[in-house]
Design an enzyme around this catalytic site. Structure first.
Site: not given
Length: 367
Positions: A50-53, A74-75, A93, A181, A185
């Protein structure tokens, strides 16, 4: 600029590999997990959906492989529109056993892992970022190994740091990021490559630049390039938290998702690397505002750099994605000019006009 995905993680105790998970790993060695059936479309699970992508990625993959073969997860409670578009399930996750059940019950072949805390948000809550961005990646990588999944984990321009060459930034160079962040990554890139070389995991990763879409901004350093459209088209003004000359790589969401799909489809023998830079353009806030001013003639923008400026100053200015173009023929479609045209139309039609209609309906109810 992946939207803040707190929604993709339930804050349960730190995960551990259970005896059942260990047995699953043993059963893989005994040949109990069957390889994907190439005669049917891949069954895809998207985490942090449910994020941007996530939602737009699901739409693209469903157009290629069928609605029932792409599961968004998603949760948080989804909107009715999300439910109407195809399968949606709860997936945390940090719950390894729960992820195992999903993969087994739905016969998953591909896992697209979007769950992450973004750069600016992660700096405000480092322990949470470690859990989401590092522990979560551990879970999905181990899951993919055990069940022989093809797994995609996005990376970012934030995986580079102030010691990296900035213009251009090549695919292989010193990284040394200075945000949690970025550190997480780089960790995802390296653990994925390790599992590829050690266990043969089909790990794939693209380093995205700032991704621009009409969705409201969600906590990334490059999000000014989204916020300026919403503010300018509503109010005719915007206060930017970066200097006007801050150059960063960017791409429109349609290019971003097409790159993901083409990369996931690329035969293994074409891929000389497991991690690639991809981009479409680089611009500054000043250059973006100049283009946007053609649609909003009296646009007034002020610049008040904040803590995000130091993050942007450590990131690439121009991304070198020549290896992606060479190995799997990546080509972008959108440049700054048509990006601005599409964003203006998208924000006006999907947000501003919708809000205006809602306000009119509310006023009618009051009469």
């Amino acid at each position: 600029m992946l939207r803040k995905c707190l929604a993709s993680v339930a804050l349960a105790p730190l995960p551990r590999i259970t005896p059942a998970a260990q047995l699953a790993g043993l059963s893989q060695n005994r040949g109990m997990h069957q390889a994907p059936d190439k005669s049917r479309p891949p069954k895809v699970l998207i985490t942090g959906g449910l994020g941007q992508l996530g939602i737009e990625c699901a739409k693209l993959l469903r157009s290629q492989y069928g609605n029932e073969n792409v599961i968004l997860s998603d949760i948080i409670k989804p909107s009715q529109a999300v439910l109407d578009n195809g399968p949606y399930i709860f997936a945390d996750i940090l719950d390894f056993k729960g992820l195992q059940k999903i993969v087994v019950n739905h016969r998953i072949d591909w896992l697209i892992h979007f769950s992450a805390l973004l750069s600016a948000v992660g700096e405000q809550n480092v322990p949470l970022a470690v859990r989401v961005n590092i522990e979560g990646v551990h879970n999905v990588i181990e899951l993919a190994k055990q069940y022989k999944l093809r797994i995609f984990v996005p990376s970012t321009i934030g995986a580079f740091g102030p010691d990296s060459p900035r213009n251009p930034t090549p695919n292989i160079t010193i990284q040394r990021p200075r945000t949690i962040y970025g550190v997480s990554k780089v960790h995802a890139e390296l653990i994925g490559e390790y599992y590829y070389h050690k266990f043969g995991l089909d790990f794939r990763c693209l380093r995205f630049p700032g991704v621009i879409s009409s969705d409201p901004p969600g906590g990334g350093t490059t999000d000014y390039a989204v916020a300026v459209f919403h503010e300018a088209l509503r109010y005719g003004k915007y206060t930017c938290y970066l200097r006007p000359d801050t150059r960063l790589p960017m791409m429109y969401i349609e290019d971003c998702l097409r790159a993901l799909l083409e990369f996931m489809r690329a035969p293994n023998e074409q891929l000389r690397r497991r991690v690639y830079n991809v981009t479409a353009m680089s611009f500054t806030p000043e250059e973006l505002v100049d283009r946007l001013s053609k649609h909003v003639p009296n646009l007034h923008v002020t610049y008040k750099p904040d803590s995000r400026q130091s993050i942007a100053d450590s990131w690439p200015e121009v991304f070198d994605d020549s290896e992606a173009r060479r190995d799997w023929q990546w080509q972008h479609k959108y440049d700054l000019g048509n990006l601005v045209d599409f964003m203006v139309k998208d924000v006006q039609e999907n947000y501003i006009k919708v809000e205006n209609r809602q306000q009119q309906q509310q006023q009618m109810l009051k009469i």
